[in-house]
Design a protein around this motif. Sequence first.
Motif, PDB file in Angstrom:
ATOM      1  N   UNK A 108       0.835  -1.203   0.000  1.00  0.00           N
ATOM      2  CA  UNK A 108       0.000   0.000   0.000  1.00  0.00           C
ATOM      3  C   UNK A 108       0.870   1.253   0.000  1.00  0.00           C
ATOM      4  N   UNK A 109       1.932   1.245   0.790  1.00  0.00           N
ATOM      5  CA  UNK A 109       2.806   2.412   0.856  1.00  0.00           C
ATOM      6  C   UNK A 109       3.431   2.717  -0.512  1.00  0.00           C
ATOM      7  N   UNK A 120      -0.767   7.694   3.983  1.00  0.00           N
ATOM      8  CA  UNK A 120       0.682   7.518   4.057  1.00  0.00           C
ATOM      9  C   UNK A 120       1.239   8.028   5.373  1.00  0.00           C
ATOM     10  N   UNK A 121       0.677   9.136   5.869  1.00  0.00           N
ATOM     11  CA  UNK A 121       1.130   9.656   7.150  1.00  0.00           C
ATOM     12  C   UNK A 121       0.820   8.674   8.278  1.00  0.00           C
ATOM     13  N   UNK A 122      -0.358   8.054   8.221  1.00  0.00           N
ATOM     14  CA  UNK A 122      -0.695   7.048   9.244  1.00  0.00           C
ATOM     15  C   UNK A 122       0.205   5.831   9.129  1.00  0.00           C
ATOM     16  N   UNK A 123       0.582   5.467   7.895  1.00  0.00           N
ATOM     17  CA  UNK A 123       1.474   4.327   7.718  1.00  0.00           C
ATOM     18  C   UNK A 123       2.875   4.624   8.250  1.00  0.00           C
ATOM     19  N   UNK A 160      -7.866   0.827   9.102  1.00  0.00           N
ATOM     20  CA  UNK A 160      -7.304  -0.450   8.653  1.00  0.00           C
ATOM     21  C   UNK A 160      -5.803  -0.490   8.907  1.00  0.00           C
ATOM     22  N   UNK A 161      -5.346  -1.558   9.496  1.00  0.00           N
ATOM     23  CA  UNK A 161      -3.922  -1.743   9.719  1.00  0.00           C
ATOM     24  C   UNK A 161      -3.347  -0.923  10.854  1.00  0.00           C
ATOM     25  N   UNK A 162      -4.192  -0.352  11.741  1.00  0.00           N
ATOM     26  CA  UNK A 162      -3.659   0.554  12.750  1.00  0.00           C
ATOM     27  C   UNK A 162      -2.835  -0.193  13.799  1.00  0.00           C
TER      28      UNK A 162
END
Length: 528
Positions: free
Chosen positions: A211-212, A239-242, A259-261
């Motif tokens: 995803x990134x 992207x910032x959350x990733x 999602x994915x947190x």
Amino acid sequence: MGEKNPRWALGLLLAVGWLGAHRFYLGRYASAVAQLGISVLCAALWLWGGPLARCAPYLLGPVVFWLLRDGFWLFDYFRVEEDMDSRLSAFAQSQLDAQASQPAASVQAAAAPALASVAQSLVAAAPLPHPKSDPAADLQADKKSLAIQMAQKHISDALAHRDIQTAHAEADTLVRYLAQRSRKPQNDPHLAMAYLLQGMTFYQTEHLDAARKKLQMGVHLGAAFAELAQPVQQAQSCLQRLRAPKMAPGTTATPALQPGQYPLLMQAQDWAQALALCEQTIGLQTAQNGDLPDLAQHHLHAMELAQHLGDTARQRGHGQALLALAVREGAAVPATLRRQALERLGDGYQAEGEHQRATQHYAQALALVDVRSGVNAAAQALALCALLQRMAASHAALGETAQALQCWQRLALYVDSFDRLDQQGQRMPDPEAVSVMLAGYAAFAIRLQPARVKPLVQQALRIQQRSCRGYSLAAARAYEVFADFLAAHGQTDARRSYLKKALLLVQICDPDNSAHLQQLKTAIREAA
């Protein structure tokens, strides 16, 4: 790029392909000029004669290889085109049929520019937009927009049915198709939108590394287009959350789950916060009667996090909750999740020395492995071998040597089948894990089956030689086991040689493991 005829492209390749005519025809001007330049230079050197003529064959070889490769490239190029054309025709007809059954006012309200509609629905997870009022005309005027609409609908349907593989395949097909039709990718908003859609698909299915990469590509290409300002901004937020996952503000309020947190917190090894957020997720899904496989997966993640924190009680609590959920709901909880929960429970009991209870859990997990189902049989067989290895260790700790030997012998049969497949060119599942299992069997056989030790070690090393040229920790483990075998037979000098090989591999593959390095150095000194 207009519609191209495959017969014309193939004819140009066969007739004047060395001039790059087929690539000029398809709009691939940069590669066409390169192909033309190499061919002209080759011909010029050949006709000029003299010493330089000897260089011509060195240029002729790449040209011939390039033309042969272009034959396969053209086949794939037009196969993608024809497949997408047929799918778009079917999609356009289905939308026409759907619109015909709707009131006229509803159709008029649904009409909107395809690219903007898809962009708005991309990251907001809003209902899918309706297509324009004349999809057949859109198919001829702007196939790219219609392809984005179709992919968005199919991806949404696949995610709604939890068909992750289909969702990924739809996003990948869209990107390939639009990249193929874009002569200048940096000037094509549709291609930027395709990357954004693919990145959000990976994000929603928690494939975070992919995803990134895709979101970064989409943001890079889409930043220049005003109509993509909203999806680009939302992709940047993702992207910032990733890059820096954070807990939702407030300790008592329900977190704004993304999602994915908490898996991102797991990747950052922030076990305590990840477990807290995971348990909040479990509580929220339990209260809302959420999807059972998702709930079971969260329980399994909570077991892993509690194990990292050393909280045995919470680990067992989540494991028992998962098993109770499986008993109550039956087949709604996948057998794979139940097996993994039983494995983790067994590992916890074995770590505490309760080998009898560990064996019972391993036996229950073993009953859930079905290598005859035909669904990913290699992975199922590898999971069965891992369970047999655990059971053998538990039986050995209980002094049940015969049962442990039976487990190892059964494991060796599966490993032999893996090895045969690998020799035939079929990929072995996790060669390093297989080699570690063989080394474990060899260590067990030092006292009971000394004649089996050397063949097992050699088999483990052969597997590592094929998979990574022998540079692995699994190979180091095999050398260590064989060194112990030599020590048991009084061959001190030979033991020292194999310990040095193991030390070298550990220094290469795991240089930060100071404890293991010191242990090997001490053993070498003692052998001297």
